[in-house]
Scaffold this active site. Structure first.
Site, mmCIF file in Angstrom:
data_model
loop_
_atom_site.group_PDB
_atom_site.id
_atom_site.type_symbol
_atom_site.label_atom_id
_atom_site.label_comp_id
_atom_site.label_asym_id
_atom_site.label_seq_id
_atom_site.Cartn_x
_atom_site.Cartn_y
_atom_site.Cartn_z
ATOM 1 N N CYS A 263 53.257 34.875 34.994
ATOM 2 C CA CYS A 263 53.115 33.478 34.088
ATOM 3 C C CYS A 263 52.917 34.070 32.289
ATOM 4 O O CYS A 263 53.575 33.443 31.587
ATOM 5 C CB CYS A 263 51.605 32.871 34.472
HETATM 6 C C1 UGA Z 1 47.359 33.034 35.140
HETATM 7 C C2 UGA Z 1 46.150 32.280 34.484
HETATM 8 O O1 UGA Z 1 45.035 32.882 34.470
HETATM 9 C C3 UGA Z 1 46.189 31.199 35.455
HETATM 10 O O2 UGA Z 1 45.162 30.134 34.843
HETATM 11 C C4 UGA Z 1 47.265 30.279 35.586
HETATM 12 O O3 UGA Z 1 47.344 29.109 36.297
HETATM 13 C C5 UGA Z 1 48.398 31.033 36.083
HETATM 14 O O4 UGA Z 1 48.612 32.187 34.939
HETATM 15 C C6 UGA Z 1 49.844 30.541 35.846
HETATM 16 O O5 UGA Z 1 50.352 30.047 34.564
HETATM 17 O O6 UGA Z 1 50.376 30.214 36.955
HETATM 18 P P1 UGA Z 1 47.607 34.992 36.864
HETATM 19 O O7 UGA Z 1 49.028 35.133 36.061
HETATM 20 O O8 UGA Z 1 47.755 34.705 38.308
HETATM 21 O O9 UGA Z 1 47.149 33.746 36.308
HETATM 22 O O10 UGA Z 1 46.792 36.314 36.767
HETATM 23 P P2 UGA Z 1 45.333 36.470 35.735
HETATM 24 O O11 UGA Z 1 44.315 36.817 36.494
HETATM 25 O O12 UGA Z 1 45.438 35.461 34.826
HETATM 26 O O13 UGA Z 1 45.943 37.810 35.099
HETATM 27 C C7 UGA Z 1 46.888 38.085 34.326
HETATM 28 C C8 UGA Z 1 47.042 39.366 33.822
HETATM 29 O O14 UGA Z 1 46.214 39.674 32.621
HETATM 30 C C9 UGA Z 1 46.980 40.420 34.781
HETATM 31 O O15 UGA Z 1 48.019 41.459 34.458
HETATM 32 C C10 UGA Z 1 45.524 41.153 34.542
HETATM 33 O O16 UGA Z 1 45.420 42.288 34.936
HETATM 34 C C11 UGA Z 1 45.542 40.866 32.836
HETATM 35 N N1 UGA Z 1 44.120 40.624 32.498
HETATM 36 C C12 UGA Z 1 43.569 39.792 32.993
HETATM 37 C C13 UGA Z 1 43.644 41.848 31.538
HETATM 38 O O17 UGA Z 1 44.234 42.612 31.326
HETATM 39 N N2 UGA Z 1 42.532 41.570 31.328
HETATM 40 C C14 UGA Z 1 41.418 40.560 31.698
HETATM 41 O O18 UGA Z 1 40.242 40.583 31.036
HETATM 42 C C15 UGA Z 1 41.860 39.719 32.717
#
Ligand code: UGA
Length: 426
Positions: A263
């Site tokens: 995403c």
């Molecule tokens: C993300 C959004 O959080 C959702 O709200 C959205 O629906 C989704 O994309 C989408 O558009 O379908 P997702 O990609 O499943 O969800 O995962 P996240 O939990 O958001 O993490 C994304 C990335 O950011 C991961 O690689 C995670 O490790 C990283 N991240 C997350 C960080 O590096 N630091 C953080 O504090 C949080």
């Protein structure tokens, strides 16, 4: 209500199972026969926390099929949840969306009752109007009197999607037709969330701006983290301190090897591409992407320093392949970028992930995949932590060099660290 859902990706499957738990009868459509078979056996077609249990609980209310037209004919409302892949530079393909609208339009030619169509896929502003045009032209029916349309973006996180479905911060419904808004209120009855009613383009943009903001928050803390590292400051403490300001908040504020997944990289690129196409230079979004692209290299620089630049032939443990914990998804995973760089340097990689090894074996068949994380550690002189799986805190690292790219050993677990431990930004 009888509802059809097109696309059995994680959004489509979680939505189907969640709506079935709310009492609706679901027909889930996908072109992949294997997925359809698995779903009809009452099983999830991929790993997602809590999904197998939910699917088996609602199996009598979810039927899967490859026949889109039959599914639309037999239901009152259709959710479109197909993929919107994008090219590297950000151009987004909406062919699958258009194809779904065409098929819906053809079905509506022979369906006298009013049908309700809702797009869940992430699409750029203007797409809903394009979809309405396709359905209208093909079916000869008028919006909103003979069929209706809404944009209802999803905000589920992979790995937490089941929890998120039942605990939504808000439900956004974009449409100019009050009737479909009421239908969707009925569909989501049972979920305690505020509902925001908007126009089509607002709803489409809310989804992009939401993801772009979250990605910006991560690149921001990574930039601060890179500066902290140079100054001998622990970014985790800094994030904690600034997160206490209610205007900033502590959530989604962990520095590391950058964001991956299907995403954020795709959506931020698509928004930046669209802005550029429209004559606006999106400097902040481009910086967010640039910082993210470089972030895995920061971890490699730390490792390089530890090994005095001598990586060739070195045994290195890679713990974690998935782009985050609780999923087997490796799309745009920073771990894969790190593996590629290390292979170019001719390192010997000992690789372990509790759920994502099978998909990576297809990309890199010749790595040493170990059956336990401990085996990877024991075979290596340096360990890279690249996914925040909780089980990685329970291993014996001895006095091996450990470089943490994902805050596996955050402040609470600091006492469990190896004494030769270093974080990417702490
Ligand atoms: C993300 C959004 O959080 C959702 O709200 C959205 O629906 C989704 O994309 C989408 O558009 O379908 P997702 O990609 O499943 O969800 O995962 P996240 O939990 O958001 O993490 C994304 C990335 O950011 C991961 O690689 C995670 O490790 C990283 N991240 C997350 C960080 O590096 N630091 C953080 O504090 C949080």
């Amino acid at each position: 209500m009888k509802i059809s859902v097109i696309g059995a990706g994680y959004v489509g499957v979680v939505l189907s199972a969640g709506l079935a738990r709310l009492g609706h009868d679901i027909i889930l459509v996908d072109i992949n026969e294997e997925k359809v078979k698995t779903l009809n056996e009452g099983k999830a077609p991929f790993y997602e926390k809590g999904l197998d249990e939910l699917i088996s609980e609602v199996k009598d209310k979810v039927k899967a099929t490859t026949d889109l037209k039959e599914a639309v004919k037999a239901t009152e409302l259709t959710f479109i949840c197909v993929g919107t892949p994008s090219r590297k530079e950000g151009y987004m393909h909406i062919e699958q969306i258009k194809e779904a609208c065409l098929e819906i339009g053809l079905t509506l030619l022979r369906k006298p009752e009013k049908h309700y169509v809702v797009i869940k896929s992430t699409v750029l502003p203007g797409t809903s109007e394009e979809c309405i045009k396709i359905i209208s032209e093909v079916s000869g029916k008028k919006f909103p009197s003979e069929f209706s349309f809404a944009m209802n973006p999803e905000f589920l996180r992979e790995g937490n999607a089941v929890y998120d479905f039942f605990n939504q911060d808000r439900i956004v419904i974009g449409s100019t037709d009050k009737e479909i808004v009421e239908k969707l209120r009925e569909v989501y009855k049972g979920i305690e969330s505020p509902i925001l009613e908007t126009k089509f383009r607002d709803a489409e943009m809310i989804k992009y701006a939401n993801n772009a903001f979250l990605a910006t928050k991560i690149s921001f803390i990574n930039e601060i983290g890179n500066i902290c590292k140079k100054l001998g400051v622990d970014t985790n403490i800094v994030a904690k301190g600034i997160g206490m300001d209610f205007r900033i908040n502590p959530h989604f504020f962990k520095s590391g090897i950058g964001f991956g997944g299907s995403c954020f990289p795709k959506d931020v690129s698509a928004l930046a591409y669209k802005a550029t196409e429209k004559g606006y230079a999106p400097r902040l979004l481009n910086a967010v992407l640039d910082i993210n692209r470089d972030q895995p290299m920061k971890l490699l620089t730390i490792m390089d320093n530890k090994l005095n630049g001598d990586i060739k032939g070195k045994n290195i443990a890679i713990l974690g392949l998935a782009f985050k914990a609780d999923t087997d998804d490796v799309r745009e995973s920073p771990s894969l970028q790190i593996i590629k760089e290390l292979l170019l340097e001719q390192a010997n990689l000992h690789v372990y992930d509790p759920s994502a090894m099978e998909s990576v074996k297809k990309i890199f068949p010749h790595l040493n995949y170990t059956s336990t994380a401990q085996e990877a550690i024991d075979n290596s002189e340096i360990v890279l932590l690249l996914t925040e799986w909780p089980e990685f805190t329970e291993l014996n690292y001895g006095d091996k060099h450990v470089i943490d790219g994902k805050n596996v050993f955050d402040t609470d677990k600091a006492h469990l660290r190896s004494k030769n431990y270093e974080g990417i930004c702490w």
